[in-house]
Design a protein around this motif. Structure first.
Motif, PDB file in Angstrom:
ATOM      1  N   ARG A 258      27.348  38.069  55.432  1.00 34.66           N
ATOM      2  CA  ARG A 258      28.107  37.393  54.771  1.00 34.66           C
ATOM      3  C   ARG A 258      28.621  38.320  53.321  1.00 34.66           C
ATOM      4  O   ARG A 258      29.936  38.714  53.280  1.00 34.66           O
ATOM      5  N   ARG A 261      30.086  42.416  54.030  1.00 35.77           N
ATOM      6  CA  ARG A 261      31.198  41.985  54.019  1.00 35.77           C
ATOM      7  C   ARG A 261      32.131  41.430  52.774  1.00 35.77           C
ATOM      8  O   ARG A 261      33.347  42.256  53.025  1.00 35.77           O
ATOM      9  N   GLU A 262      31.212  40.945  51.710  1.00 34.17           N
ATOM     10  CA  GLU A 262      32.072  41.158  50.834  1.00 34.17           C
ATOM     11  C   GLU A 262      32.050  42.306  49.802  1.00 34.17           C
ATOM     12  O   GLU A 262      33.280  42.707  49.404  1.00 34.17           O
ATOM     13  N   ASP A 265      34.187  44.685  51.173  1.00 37.92           N
ATOM     14  CA  ASP A 265      35.386  44.194  51.965  1.00 37.92           C
ATOM     15  C   ASP A 265      37.205  45.761  51.970  1.00 37.92           C
ATOM     16  O   ASP A 265      37.265  45.920  51.378  1.00 37.92           O
ATOM     17  N   GLY A 266      37.355  45.336  52.835  1.00 38.26           N
ATOM     18  CA  GLY A 266      37.972  46.461  53.516  1.00 38.26           C
ATOM     19  C   GLY A 266      37.716  47.300  53.999  1.00 38.26           C
ATOM     20  O   GLY A 266      38.964  48.834  54.772  1.00 38.26           O
TER      21      GLY A 266
END
Length: 353
Positions: A258, A261-262, A265-266
């Motif tokens: 998680r 993914r932060e 991001d994108g």
């Protein structure tokens, strides 16, 4: 077959083990020697599963300590047979980890009235893909053998107790573009150039230092590979950035993913490899007793080892073995005889008191 004397100086046992070649997948001879030696000890129950050898005491003690060491080595690199120069043993496996195996075998033969019941696991195929790891096979086929209140893995730790370990996750970030001739580059979209932004984020990333049980675990996020390109005159339409995340054991793999993914991001992110870390668990009574026997000092393990397998089974686990881990897998592997005896003395005091 080499006859191992478990009542001998652990340094002599280490010398004998090193001179038995045992590259991953070829451990039958060394496993046979270990099985035979353990089988001569009347206080031990012994079982062999493939090329993994198991032994335990059943004295009804309130706690059980599991001692685990792998028997295999990386391929020979002009570093056999053993060479002994004064206090130093040179050769393949002296560090990773036949010095630790020798200590455990010596304890198996000499600690006949332990304060804790003992389980010894000498396993195969640690140096290759995880699917072949003998410890994993025992977990699947003989799970009762891995139950205990503390696990000690004899990986090299400079004779310092290293508690817990980091988790590790490898991800791939994939960028796509559009092919074009480099003479008409404006007609394409360069996928390699698209990696500039995640690389910028990596360069600016500030990793955490995390304190757990008084130990500081340092995280790290690093690019380890870039792949892309079609030809010397073609704008590439695909590029892949591989990133390795070494995370503190307070993060689960889910939390680690998680977080990544932060950070990215994108971008198209996929997890290609992951192994959970291990909390140190130094407040557990058996672990606290070991730390006391070692002089009250412990360090965090900055890396991943099989202690994580034991932590996943619900027990505190530490690395404790002779040798400098930075010498593992090198032609220059060597270990001090003094350090082998030092680890044996600490564990003898802890297990036998």
């Amino acid at each position: 077959m080499t006859r191992l004397d478990l009542h001998a100086d652990p340094v002599d046992i280490a010398c004998a083990l090193v001179d038995i070649p045992s590259v991953s997948g070829d451990e039958a001879v060394i496993a046979g020697a270990v099985e035979s030696a353990l089988g001569r000890e009347a206080h031990l129950e012994v079982e062999r599963v493939g090329n993994t050898v198991l032994a335990m005491t059943n004295l009804g003690r309130p706690e059980r300590v599991v001692l685990a060491g792998h028997l295999d080595t990386v391929p020979v690199n002009e570093n056999l047979p053993l060479r002994r120069e004064g206090d130093v043993l040179h050769g393949l496996g002296t560090v990773d980890m036949k010095g630790g195996d020798a200590v455990f075998l010596h304890l198996a033969g000499t600690v006949t009235e332990p304060a804790h019941d003992l389980t010894f696991v000498f396993y195969d195929c640690e140096e290759v893909e995880a699917a072949r790891n003998g410890l994993g096979r025992i977990e699947r086929e003989r799970p009762d053998w891995l139950r205990g209140d503390l696990a000690i893995v004899g990986e090299p730790s400079n004779a310092v107790i290293e508690a817990g370990c980091q988790g590790t996750m490898r991800i791939e970030l994939r960028c796509t573009g559009k092919r074009a001739h480099t003479a008409r580059a404006w007609m394409g979209v360069n996928a390699i150039h698209g990696l500039a932004e995640p690389l910028r984020r990596l360069a600016e990333y500030r990793a955490r230092d995390v304190e757990i049980d008084g130990l500081t675990y340092r995280e790290g996020l690093q690019a380890v590979r870039i792949g892309g390109g079609v030809a010397g005159n073609v704008v590439p339409d695909e590029a892949v950035l591989t990133v390795n995340f070494r995370f503190a054991p307070d993060r689960t793999p889910e939390r680690a993913e998680r977080h990544l993914r932060e950070v990215f991001d994108g971008f198209d992110l996929s997890v290609v490899d992951c192994a959970a870390g291990a909390l140190p668990g130094l407040s557990a009574p058996a672990a606290a007793g070991l730390i006391e026997a070692a002089g009250g000092k412990a360090a965090p393990k900055l890396g991943w080892t099989d202690v994580a397998r034991f932590a996943a089974l619900g027990m505190p686990a530490v690395n404790f073995g002779p040798g400098d881990p930075t010498l593992a897998h090198t032609r220059e592997e060597h270990v001090s005889a003094t350090e082998i005896r030092q680890v044996a003395q600490v564990l003898h005091h802890f297990l036998g008191k």
